[in-house]
Scaffold this motif. Structure first.
Motif, mmCIF file in Angstrom:
data_model
loop_
_atom_site.group_PDB
_atom_site.id
_atom_site.type_symbol
_atom_site.label_atom_id
_atom_site.label_comp_id
_atom_site.label_asym_id
_atom_site.label_seq_id
_atom_site.Cartn_x
_atom_site.Cartn_y
_atom_site.Cartn_z
ATOM 1 N N VAL A 11 0.818 -1.217 0.000
ATOM 2 C CA VAL A 11 0.000 0.000 0.000
ATOM 3 C C VAL A 11 0.855 1.272 0.000
ATOM 4 C CG1 VAL A 11 -2.033 -1.038 1.041
ATOM 5 C CG2 VAL A 11 -0.244 -0.117 2.524
ATOM 6 N N GLY A 12 2.173 1.120 -0.108
ATOM 7 C CA GLY A 12 3.039 2.287 -0.208
ATOM 8 C C GLY A 12 3.608 2.789 1.101
ATOM 9 N N LEU A 13 3.179 2.208 2.216
ATOM 10 C CA LEU A 13 3.728 2.580 3.515
ATOM 11 C C LEU A 13 4.987 1.762 3.798
ATOM 12 C CD1 LEU A 13 0.414 2.607 5.595
ATOM 13 C CD2 LEU A 13 1.613 4.588 4.663
ATOM 14 N N ARG A 14 5.768 2.209 4.785
ATOM 15 C CA ARG A 14 6.916 1.439 5.253
ATOM 16 C C ARG A 14 6.529 0.680 6.519
ATOM 17 N NH1 ARG A 14 10.996 1.076 1.629
ATOM 18 N NH2 ARG A 14 12.352 0.464 3.378
ATOM 19 N N ALA A 15 6.987 -0.552 6.630
ATOM 20 C CA ALA A 15 6.815 -1.339 7.852
ATOM 21 C C ALA A 15 8.179 -1.472 8.497
ATOM 22 C CB ALA A 15 6.245 -2.716 7.529
ATOM 23 N N GLU A 16 8.251 -1.244 9.796
ATOM 24 C CA GLU A 16 9.544 -1.333 10.459
ATOM 25 C C GLU A 16 9.400 -1.971 11.837
ATOM 26 O OE1 GLU A 16 11.006 2.530 12.261
ATOM 27 O OE2 GLU A 16 9.786 3.300 10.593
ATOM 28 N N MET A 17 10.478 -2.632 12.260
ATOM 29 C CA MET A 17 10.456 -3.266 13.577
ATOM 30 C C MET A 17 11.865 -3.677 13.966
ATOM 31 S SD MET A 17 8.743 -6.970 12.693
ATOM 32 C CE MET A 17 9.023 -7.629 14.320
ATOM 33 N N ASP A 18 12.042 -3.951 15.252
ATOM 34 C CA ASP A 18 13.313 -4.455 15.746
ATOM 35 C C ASP A 18 13.488 -5.903 15.318
ATOM 36 O OD1 ASP A 18 13.857 -2.047 16.977
ATOM 37 O OD2 ASP A 18 13.090 -2.688 18.933
ATOM 38 N N VAL A 19 14.719 -6.254 14.975
ATOM 39 C CA VAL A 19 15.068 -7.610 14.553
ATOM 40 C C VAL A 19 16.405 -7.978 15.182
ATOM 41 C CG1 VAL A 19 13.830 -7.429 12.352
ATOM 42 C CG2 VAL A 19 16.240 -6.765 12.492
ATOM 43 N N LYS A 20 16.804 -9.216 14.996
ATOM 44 C CA LYS A 20 18.140 -9.645 15.392
ATOM 45 C C LYS A 20 18.820 -10.234 14.175
ATOM 46 C CE LYS A 20 16.947 -10.735 20.215
ATOM 47 N NZ LYS A 20 16.887 -11.799 21.254
ATOM 48 N N GLY A 21 19.939 -9.620 13.753
ATOM 49 C CA GLY A 21 20.639 -10.104 12.585
ATOM 50 C C GLY A 21 22.139 -9.998 12.725
ATOM 51 N N ASN A 22 22.847 -11.055 12.303
ATOM 52 C CA ASN A 22 24.302 -11.040 12.358
ATOM 53 C C ASN A 22 24.845 -12.154 11.471
ATOM 54 O OD1 ASN A 22 26.770 -10.022 13.186
ATOM 55 N ND2 ASN A 22 26.877 -11.301 15.010
ATOM 56 N N LYS A 23 25.878 -11.831 10.702
ATOM 57 C CA LYS A 23 26.593 -12.810 9.872
ATOM 58 C C LYS A 23 25.662 -13.555 8.923
ATOM 59 C CE LYS A 23 30.241 -13.428 13.322
ATOM 60 N NZ LYS A 23 30.968 -14.380 14.210
ATOM 61 N N GLY A 24 24.719 -12.823 8.325
ATOM 62 C CA GLY A 24 23.832 -13.414 7.332
ATOM 63 C C GLY A 24 22.671 -14.196 7.888
ATOM 64 N N HIS A 25 22.466 -14.143 9.199
ATOM 65 C CA HIS A 25 21.367 -14.867 9.862
ATOM 66 C C HIS A 25 20.517 -13.864 10.620
ATOM 67 C CE1 HIS A 25 19.381 -18.196 12.025
ATOM 68 N NE2 HIS A 25 19.477 -17.437 13.096
ATOM 69 N N ALA A 26 19.188 -13.909 10.419
ATOM 70 C CA ALA A 26 18.322 -12.918 11.059
ATOM 71 C C ALA A 26 17.019 -13.550 11.521
ATOM 72 C CB ALA A 26 18.029 -11.766 10.109
ATOM 73 N N VAL A 27 16.441 -12.952 12.566
ATOM 74 C CA VAL A 27 15.158 -13.389 13.103
ATOM 75 C C VAL A 27 14.246 -12.182 13.266
ATOM 76 C CG1 VAL A 27 13.962 -14.491 15.033
ATOM 77 C CG2 VAL A 27 16.240 -15.286 14.369
ATOM 78 N N ALA A 28 13.030 -12.291 12.746
ATOM 79 C CA ALA A 28 11.990 -11.273 12.947
ATOM 80 C C ALA A 28 10.787 -11.961 13.576
ATOM 81 C CB ALA A 28 11.597 -10.615 11.630
ATOM 82 N N VAL A 29 10.227 -11.372 14.620
ATOM 83 C CA VAL A 29 9.087 -11.956 15.323
ATOM 84 C C VAL A 29 7.821 -11.223 14.896
ATOM 85 C CG1 VAL A 29 8.043 -12.433 17.563
ATOM 86 C CG2 VAL A 29 10.523 -12.603 17.281
ATOM 87 N N LYS A 30 6.830 -11.978 14.423
ATOM 88 C CA LYS A 30 5.587 -11.367 13.946
ATOM 89 C C LYS A 30 4.916 -10.609 15.091
ATOM 90 C CE LYS A 30 1.603 -12.348 11.014
ATOM 91 N NZ LYS A 30 0.512 -11.825 11.829
ATOM 92 N N MET A 31 4.668 -9.335 14.862
ATOM 93 C CA MET A 31 4.213 -8.441 15.927
ATOM 94 C C MET A 31 2.783 -8.736 16.353
ATOM 95 S SD MET A 31 3.724 -4.892 13.778
ATOM 96 C CE MET A 31 3.303 -3.922 15.219
#
Length: 336
Positions: free
Chosen positions: A77-97
């Motif tokens: 819809v043209g908006l930006r979604a943003e949140m805190d994540v954990k990422g390092n050395k090509g590995h990342a985790v995002a938790v569905k809010m």
């Protein structure tokens, strides 16, 4: 104000009734995360599985250059979604809010992504993302259950990270450690998706729903002499185009409740899977088809389709019934 996700107008008096500080409320509405109701109460939108997967994917690529703790991605819809994540050395985790949709069982689910530099952009689905076993769904048979819209969102997010780091491209694998377990609480196995959840989202946002919101939507419907009750985001888009002078209200699967509040010129408009199954909830029983879309694709002359439409017209009690496909083509219209 205009809600940037569903494009509905928010009356000033609704904003005035809210106890939330006005600047905080308006900012939440502008970024798509807050929904204000007619009594001034506020509900929280969440991010779809597609947006969460995009956040994890982008974070994994960015983390090739160092630790990542926060990311922003585009939404349909043209908006930006943003949140805190954990990422390092090509590995990342995002938790569905978390959000205020009572039946969203994917809240709090971990989306994990692993990335490496590559030529071009490639996305792989790993453990916990379902596999499509039947025709008639947006994703093709034999492919991961990632709908085309979210896949585009994921690739666009990866492209942003690739451009930011100056890479040639990236290969990203997305997986959900608890996806297979959570999928058992969904209808995926009944519609032909096995071993995981679906990655979905036409707007990037999950609409809130609880009984209180149902009451507020009832107020909106009761105050509208010309109203379209629609079933989802696609329905909203095409209802707005087909009926520009009507109030369009998202009823979802609660069409009957919304119809009880409606009067005057009433239209029910949406995709066949919801409108026809509302007309006849048992239309797929012993049919050999897993979904209404599959029936339409493989046997468009099936008598059950017309029977379900006729039953929807009868249940509509004078409301005009319009069934559209995902391209906006009108498939059935009781007003013709």
């Amino acid at each position: 104000m205009i809600d940037p996700v569903n494009k509905s107008k928010i009356p000033d008096e609704w904003l005035d009734r809210s106890k939330m500080p006005r600047d905080e409320l308006e900012e939440g509405i502008k970024n798509g995360t807050l929904v204000v109701l007619s009594d001034g109460s506020v509900l929280k939108r969440g991010y779809t599985t597609g947006t969460t997967a995009a956040l994890a994917a982008k974070a994994s690529v960015l983390s090739l250059a160092g630790e990542v703790t926060h990311v922003s991605v585009p939404t349909p819809v043209g908006l930006r979604a943003e949140m805190d994540v954990k990422g390092n050395k090509g590995h990342a985790v995002a938790v569905k809010m978390n959000n205020d949709h009572e039946s969203d069982i994917t809240r709090g689910l971990e989306f994990v992504a692993d990335a490496r530099e590559a030529d071009g952009i490639t996305v792989y689905a790993g453990e916990g993302i379902g596999i499509v076993t039947r025709s008639g769904l947006e994703s093709r048979k034999g492919h991961p259950a990632i709908n085309p819209g979210p896949m585009g969102q994921i690739k666009e997010s990866i492209r942003e990270a690739v451009d930011e780091l100056g890479l040639k491209g990236a290969e990203v694998t997305i997986y959900l450690p608890r996806g297979k377990e959570v999928a058992k609480e969904t209808l995926n196995s009944r519609i032909g998706i096995i071993d995981g959840i679906s990655v979905l989202g036409s707007t990037g946002f999950v609409e809130p729903w609880n009984d209180h919101l149902g009451e507020m939507k009832g107020d909106l419907i009761r105050h509208s002499d010309k109203v379209v009750l629609t079933t989802g985001r696609v329905g909203i888009r095409y209802s707005t185009m087909l009926f520009p002078h009507y109030t369009v209200v998202l009823a979802g699967s609660r069409i009957s409740e919304a119809l009880d509040s409606a009067h005057g010129d009433v239209v029910i408009c949406g995709l066949p899977g919801l409108v026809l199954k509302w007309g006849n909830p048992d239309m797929l029983k012993d049919s050999g088809f897993a979904t209404v879309v599959e029936m339409l694709d493989l046997d468009p002359q099936n008598q059950r389709l017309k029977e379900a439409f006729d039953m929807a017209v009868e249940k509509g009690n004078g409301a005009r019934i319009v069934v559209v496909d995902r391209d906006g083509t009108v498939l059935m219209d009781s007003g013709e």
